[in-house]
Structure formats: C-alpha cells, structure tokens
Write a protein that holds these residues in place. Structure first.
Motif, PDB file in Angstrom:
ATOM      1  N   SER A 100       0.879  -1.172  -0.110  1.00  0.00           N
ATOM      2  CA  SER A 100      -0.089   0.198  -0.101  1.00  0.00           C
ATOM      3  C   SER A 100       0.792   1.194  -0.017  1.00  0.00           C
ATOM      4  N   PHE A 101       0.303   2.405  -0.587  1.00  0.00           N
ATOM      5  CA  PHE A 101       1.101   3.663  -0.633  1.00  0.00           C
ATOM      6  C   PHE A 101       0.930   4.264   0.736  1.00  0.00           C
ATOM      7  N   HIS A 102       2.182   4.451   1.232  1.00  0.00           N
ATOM      8  CA  HIS A 102       2.518   5.141   2.595  1.00  0.00           C
ATOM      9  C   HIS A 102       2.374   6.695   2.654  1.00  0.00           C
ATOM     10  N   HIS A 103       3.414   7.034   1.787  1.00  0.00           N
ATOM     11  CA  HIS A 103       3.564   8.531   1.518  1.00  0.00           C
ATOM     12  C   HIS A 103       4.684   8.697   0.368  1.00  0.00           C
ATOM     13  N   CYS A 104       4.634  10.049  -0.276  1.00  0.00           N
ATOM     14  CA  CYS A 104       5.391  10.290  -1.249  1.00  0.00           C
ATOM     15  C   CYS A 104       6.103  11.829  -1.384  1.00  0.00           C
ATOM     16  N   GLN A 105       7.293  11.745  -1.560  1.00  0.00           N
ATOM     17  CA  GLN A 105       7.937  13.001  -1.693  1.00  0.00           C
ATOM     18  C   GLN A 105       8.489  13.147  -3.173  1.00  0.00           C
ATOM     19  N   SER A 106       9.242  14.164  -3.496  1.00  0.00           N
ATOM     20  CA  SER A 106       9.527  14.621  -4.612  1.00  0.00           C
ATOM     21  C   SER A 106      10.209  13.970  -5.681  1.00  0.00           C
ATOM     22  N   ASN A 107      11.056  12.911  -4.902  1.00  0.00           N
ATOM     23  CA  ASN A 107      12.014  12.008  -5.482  1.00  0.00           C
ATOM     24  C   ASN A 107      11.638  10.614  -5.247  1.00  0.00           C
ATOM     25  N   TYR A 108      10.612  10.212  -4.454  1.00  0.00           N
ATOM     26  CA  TYR A 108      10.385   8.947  -4.225  1.00  0.00           C
ATOM     27  C   TYR A 108       9.021   8.611  -3.713  1.00  0.00           C
ATOM     28  N   ILE A 109       8.571   7.367  -3.728  1.00  0.00           N
ATOM     29  CA  ILE A 109       7.366   6.887  -2.902  1.00  0.00           C
ATOM     30  C   ILE A 109       7.593   5.841  -2.224  1.00  0.00           C
ATOM     31  N   LEU A 110       6.902   5.748  -0.918  1.00  0.00           N
ATOM     32  CA  LEU A 110       7.136   4.701  -0.099  1.00  0.00           C
ATOM     33  C   LEU A 110       5.867   3.653   0.025  1.00  0.00           C
TER      34      LEU A 110
END
Length: 297
Positions: A100-110
């Motif tokens: 599942s998607f946890h969080h996203c930043q400008s250069n990655y997704i966790l």
C-alpha cells in the motif's frame, strides 16, 4: 557500555548481517535494514532491476516473490520499500503483491506491507506524518507594544507574524526566522505561551500552532512586500480590542496581555542531548530545574 546495551548492539549486528547483505541480492532477495519492530526497510535502490524491454518488471516480480517468501519464513512484520522516480515502473508490481502507498516525496514513493495480516493481527505500521507545525511570534517591546501584521490575502485582518516549521528546524527557531522574514525584526526566543491543535487542516492532516514569546533585538520594520500588506507596533491592549474573525488571534491577544502585564512566563526551551542522533533536542517546560548537565551527553 552496560551489559544490556551490549546485548542489544550484538543483536542489531546479527540481524543486519542476516537481512542486509550482498549474498541475499545475489540470490534474488531484496536486502534491507532490519528495524527494532521486526520489520525490514528496503531503501538501497541500486539493487532494483532495470532495462530490457519491460524495464526490469519481469525480474522484479521474481525478486518480490522470493523476498516475501523469505521475510514471511523469518517472521518479519512490516516491510517498507522506497521506490525512486527512476524506477516508478516497478510500483504496480508492489501493489499487485499487496503493498500500500504510505507517502510520497518529490523524488520517491514509499510503500508498505503488513505481513502478519493473515494471522488476524491488525496492521500496526504507523501512518505518515499526522500534523503540520506552525509558529507565531509574540514580540513585545519595552513600550508594551506588540508587533502585528496583515497578510496580502487579508489586508485588514491583524495578527502576529509567523509561519510553517521547516524540516529539521526547532520550534524555538521557527518563530524567530518567520518574524524576521516577514517583518525584518530580529528577535530571540523566550518561551512558548501556548499551542493550538486543529484537526482536518489540509490534506486531511492536523495542524499544531505554537505561540512563542520573543524578545525584540531591533525595532525598525522592514516587512516583506511579497507576503505582508501592513506591519506595525501596536499597544498590547489595542490588540486585545481589535475586532477579528480569528478566535485563535483573540486567544493569542489574551496570552500576550497576560505575558506582558500579569507575569505569565509560559514554557522555556532547555537543550538536552538527543539519544537517536548527534546533537541536541529541546524540552519545553515551565520548571525551574537545571537541564545544563543533560546537554551534549
């Protein structure tokens, strides 16, 4: 070092040798950093396949299957996998495998996966950041005047200067920086007079707003025209009488009055050594106890 600390450190080294080594990668299993909750953090993106007609997707599907089998067999719990933008083609494979998607930043997704779910144990992985942090500065000079601003978007609504906390910035630094950026007034932190918690502020996150007492070190206003419409020094009593649609600013004015005239001190900041990484953190409190011996330990 205590015997308990030695045992913990040895256990950490043992787990790291088992789950984060080059041999795993050669076997087609993702290497990751074991955390203290029996989880695995995969953030070494150099081990992700790429290239070929499918961009490495076929190979990654094999790797994920073998990795999940390995982690389940070894009773790992939460799996955290960081995917950079350059490997975004691999994201659907993780979703297909229950991540599942946890969080996203400008250069990655966790993405995360809770492995004990098949045993009926509820997902205990922490959600992403739950609050924004903001700070406002109550700056009162020796003439009992408070520094007030209006924003360009609301040029007739007076309030104290302030703004959002930057990553890695202490609360006691945020108010000082924001006041200077908005008004040109240099200050130093004195105490936290109070804070407000607000739910569902933006992106379904909460907001915590700290009201900080600051001592002015200069008096000449040089406000930022890109953000600020008006800026002035006003008698503290006048601030308490200003008509405002913001209940928060009404509460701020009362705290400012109490701080200026009734001896209210709020919570000061005491530096204490950070046990997780080098440097100090701050404890905010109203006690007279001495924290000096807790710095830089």
């Amino acid at each position: 070092m205590s015997e308990t600390s030695k045992i913990i450190d040895n256990k950490k080294l043992e787990l790291n040798a088992k789950y984060n080594n080059a041999e795993l990668i050669r076997e087609g299993i993702l290497a990751g950093i074991p955390d203290i909750f029996d989880g695995i953090i995969v953030n070494d993106t150099t081990q992700y396949p790429k290239g070929g007609e499918d961009g490495g997707v076929g190979k990654f599907k094999e790797i994920i299957k073998k990795s999940l089998d390995f982690w389940v067999e070894n009773k790992r719990r939460g799996i955290w996998i960081e995917i950079p933008e350059s490997h975004s083609i691999l994201i659907p494979t993780l979703v297909e495998n229950g991540f599942s998607f946890h969080h996203c930043q400008s250069n990655y997704i966790l993405l995360t996966k809770w492995l004990p779910i098949n045993n009926g144990e509820p997902n205990k992985l922490p959600q992403y950041t739950s609050h924004f942090i903001g700070c406002g500065g109550v700056v009162i000079n020796d003439r009992n005047e408070i520094l007030l601003i209006t924003e360009k978007q609301r040029p007739d609504k007076w309030k104290i200067p302030g703004g959002a906390n930057d990553p890695g910035e202490d609360i006691c630094q945020t108010a000082v920086r924001e006041v200077f950026e908005e008004t040109g007034i240099r200050t130093e932190f004195v105490s936290i007079l109070g804070f407000r918690q607000l739910h569902n502020y933006a992106f379904n996150r909460g907001d915590i707003y700290f009201i900080c007492a600051l001592k002015p070190l200069s008096s000449e206003i040089n406000s930022d025209p890109s953000e600020i419409a008006q800026c002035k020094w006003a008698p503290v009593k006048e601030f308490t009488e200003i008509e405002t649609p913001f209940p928060l600013q009404k509460s701020v004015s009362r705290l400012a009055y109490d701080y200026c005239f009734n001896g209210y001190k709020g919570m000061k900041a005491s530096a204490v050594a950070n046990s997780l990484r080098p440097g100090n953190s701050f404890v905010y409190h109203g006690s007279d106890t001495d924290f000096e011996d807790l710095k830089n330990n």
